[in-house]
Design an enzyme around this catalytic site. Sequence first.
Site, mmCIF file in Angstrom:
data_model
loop_
_atom_site.group_PDB
_atom_site.id
_atom_site.type_symbol
_atom_site.label_atom_id
_atom_site.label_comp_id
_atom_site.label_asym_id
_atom_site.label_seq_id
_atom_site.Cartn_x
_atom_site.Cartn_y
_atom_site.Cartn_z
ATOM 1 N N PHE A 172 12.034 4.426 4.614
ATOM 2 C CA PHE A 172 11.597 5.621 5.557
ATOM 3 C C PHE A 172 10.563 5.220 6.518
ATOM 4 O O PHE A 172 10.424 5.860 7.416
ATOM 5 C CB PHE A 172 10.967 6.658 4.721
ATOM 6 C CG PHE A 172 9.379 6.190 4.310
ATOM 7 C CD1 PHE A 172 8.414 6.568 4.983
ATOM 8 C CD2 PHE A 172 9.188 5.728 3.066
ATOM 9 C CE1 PHE A 172 7.218 6.333 4.764
ATOM 10 C CE2 PHE A 172 7.854 5.535 2.530
ATOM 11 C CZ PHE A 172 6.839 5.527 3.447
ATOM 12 N N LYS A 196 23.222 3.376 6.003
ATOM 13 C CA LYS A 196 22.844 4.276 5.419
ATOM 14 C C LYS A 196 21.305 4.495 5.390
ATOM 15 O O LYS A 196 20.442 3.444 5.027
ATOM 16 C CB LYS A 196 22.988 4.100 3.883
ATOM 17 C CG LYS A 196 23.219 5.202 2.760
ATOM 18 C CD LYS A 196 21.821 5.872 2.678
ATOM 19 C CE LYS A 196 20.804 5.508 1.781
ATOM 20 N NZ LYS A 196 19.589 6.229 1.466
ATOM 21 N N GLU A 199 16.763 8.786 3.572
ATOM 22 C CA GLU A 199 17.176 10.122 3.419
ATOM 23 C C GLU A 199 16.027 11.084 3.660
ATOM 24 O O GLU A 199 15.839 12.298 3.914
ATOM 25 C CB GLU A 199 17.413 10.473 1.659
ATOM 26 C CG GLU A 199 16.311 10.327 0.901
ATOM 27 C CD GLU A 199 16.263 8.711 0.308
ATOM 28 O OE1 GLU A 199 16.922 8.046 0.950
ATOM 29 O OE2 GLU A 199 15.644 8.567 -0.857
ATOM 30 N N LYS A 200 14.845 10.447 3.943
ATOM 31 C CA LYS A 200 13.457 11.008 4.329
ATOM 32 C C LYS A 200 13.558 11.059 6.024
ATOM 33 O O LYS A 200 12.787 12.204 6.259
ATOM 34 C CB LYS A 200 12.401 10.221 3.871
ATOM 35 C CG LYS A 200 12.425 10.270 2.459
ATOM 36 C CD LYS A 200 10.991 9.798 1.649
ATOM 37 C CE LYS A 200 11.043 9.759 0.143
ATOM 38 N NZ LYS A 200 11.610 8.728 -0.347
ATOM 39 N N SER A 249 11.805 -0.716 -1.327
ATOM 40 C CA SER A 249 10.736 -1.025 -2.519
ATOM 41 C C SER A 249 11.622 -2.200 -3.307
ATOM 42 O O SER A 249 12.877 -2.311 -3.336
ATOM 43 C CB SER A 249 10.677 0.229 -3.099
ATOM 44 O OG SER A 249 11.676 0.680 -3.908
ATOM 45 N N CYS A 304 5.130 -2.163 6.206
ATOM 46 C CA CYS A 304 5.295 -3.668 5.011
ATOM 47 C C CYS A 304 4.243 -4.705 5.450
ATOM 48 O O CYS A 304 4.184 -5.547 4.441
ATOM 49 C CB CYS A 304 6.735 -3.896 4.967
ATOM 50 S SG CYS A 304 7.278 -4.429 6.501
ATOM 51 N N GLU A 404 1.478 -2.302 -4.955
ATOM 52 C CA GLU A 404 1.533 -1.945 -3.620
ATOM 53 C C GLU A 404 1.011 -0.401 -3.428
ATOM 54 O O GLU A 404 1.998 0.549 -3.976
ATOM 55 C CB GLU A 404 2.935 -2.079 -2.964
ATOM 56 C CG GLU A 404 2.978 -1.667 -1.601
ATOM 57 C CD GLU A 404 4.548 -2.057 -1.007
ATOM 58 O OE1 GLU A 404 5.453 -1.622 -1.871
ATOM 59 O OE2 GLU A 404 4.836 -2.294 0.078
#
Length: 520
Positions: A172, A196, A199-200, A249, A304, A404
């Site tokens: 995301f 893909k 989804e957020k 993640s 990240c 994290e």
Amino acid sequence: PGVFALANHHISVAAESSWKHRTSLRVPNLVGGSFVDSQSSEFIDVINPATQEVVSQIPLTTDEEFKSAVSAAKEAFPSWRNTPITTRQRVMLKFQELIRKNMDKLALNVTTEQGKTLKDAQGDVFRGLEVVEHACGMATLQMGEYVSNVSNGIDTYSIREPLGVCAGICPFNFPAMIPLWMFPVAVTCGNTFVLKPSEKDPGASMMLAELAMEAGLPDGVLNIVHGTHDVVNAICDDDDIRAISFVGSNPAGMHIYARASAKGKRVQSNMGAKNHGVVMPDANIDSTINALVAAGFGAAGQRCMALSTVVFVGDSKPWEEKLLERAKTLKVSAGTEPDADLGPVISKQAKERVCRLVQSGVDSGAKLLLDGRNIVVAGYEKGNFVGPTILSDVTPDMECYKEEIFGPVLICMQANSLDEAINIVNKNKYGNGAAIFTTSGVAARKFQTEIEAGQVGINVPIPVPLPFFSFTGSKASFAGDLNFYGKAGVQFYTQIKTVTQQWKDLSGRSGVSLAMPTSQ
Ligand code: NAD
């Protein structure tokens, strides 16, 4: 009004595309060049993290719909791979122009769905745009090698051929940049693609796909399916998908790496991080504090390559106070507010997780210098905001250090020497990035040599390499062996074919030798 007009009512959207004209909030899949509504009965809300408004809804794509996307990509492959490389490059050349033209719209969508400030969202798009620019030179990047006369009358050459259907699974936090790390490189190499999005925040992927088609990308070369675990597992298992690019993640990345490589696929998996900034007492104090604040709290710590841990070497007290003073001046608000320095975190769950990890630090003895957990942002009371938070006296055994956090939380540690600082960093399981702040070339060179992180900053807090290099996270931050973009990115999306040819006058020769051919 379409989806975007509903979400951003103050923006007029002229000449919008087919799918945005719909009255439904539902985001379609992209299959074979058409935006197709999913027949799924399950949808997930895409929520503006500053307001909790529902921006759109993504379907949990059905298996049949997923298969039709892969079939479309498979069908498009033969003619796309045979399309001249110069033509494929020209599509990217036009694509980069369209991204530039639509920069503001893309950035607004990123801010609406992801929450980062508009200026930061522009950076998100721009860093992706640079990968598109790089893909415009694919003919040179994909060039093979040739050695003439490896034996008498025999030459050997290698060609880099596209793999076929490739897939990308996105996180995301960079809704524009990360899809652009993936499909522009893959398709310009001659592959076709199934993307893909997270989804957020799927909107930027949809807008980019539309621009890519407007730029001339043929139907079926880029397809988009929405969903979560199930569609990801289907990607891992599908026999027609040859390679998977993943960013996200560790639990998801390691699952995808194991499942897809067991099926014989190539996988590149960029995962979590805990990036350290080591501050030497000889560093320039002002620019170092600015760098720590920007890299620790920018994008609300959801990068990240965020600098989430500071290791002060030597006497740290004056530095921590300055850090605190600077952090207190930051303005937390919705990303659309012009003076916002940082926006909300992505979800209520993300906020809870950040707050829990901060509390675990306090409970295990860390000192809370600045607490942003209870912030209320006027006008956006429902937003998932966390203000800048600083924990000091943190030790390596604490959960807030080991995990994290992915929020606007800076963790401060102390070391007596550079050796001790390097040791702390190297013991951490992640290896995305590490930075040193110093005016000593000797210290910088020692750090560069001894540090076990894949991306090193020397007086640079977020050393994300530009696309002519690759994104080279290491240790637990990466699985696979060919990194994203740059030379390695092209290698990832291509198979080498090595050809040995013999052209010589064979008249008058006879006899057969069964010995291993050698060039002696
Ligand atoms: P995430 O892992 O939750 O989601 C990433 C993608 O994987 C999404 O598309 C999601 O639908 C899918 N997914 C999630 N769990 C899954 C599962 N169990 N099985 C199958 N699919 C699954 O990550 P996120 O929260 O979107 O992104 C944040 C993470 O990404 C952070 O850890 C961050 O460090 C990392 N990240 C790394 C880099 C890098 O280059 N190293 C860049 C950006 C983000």
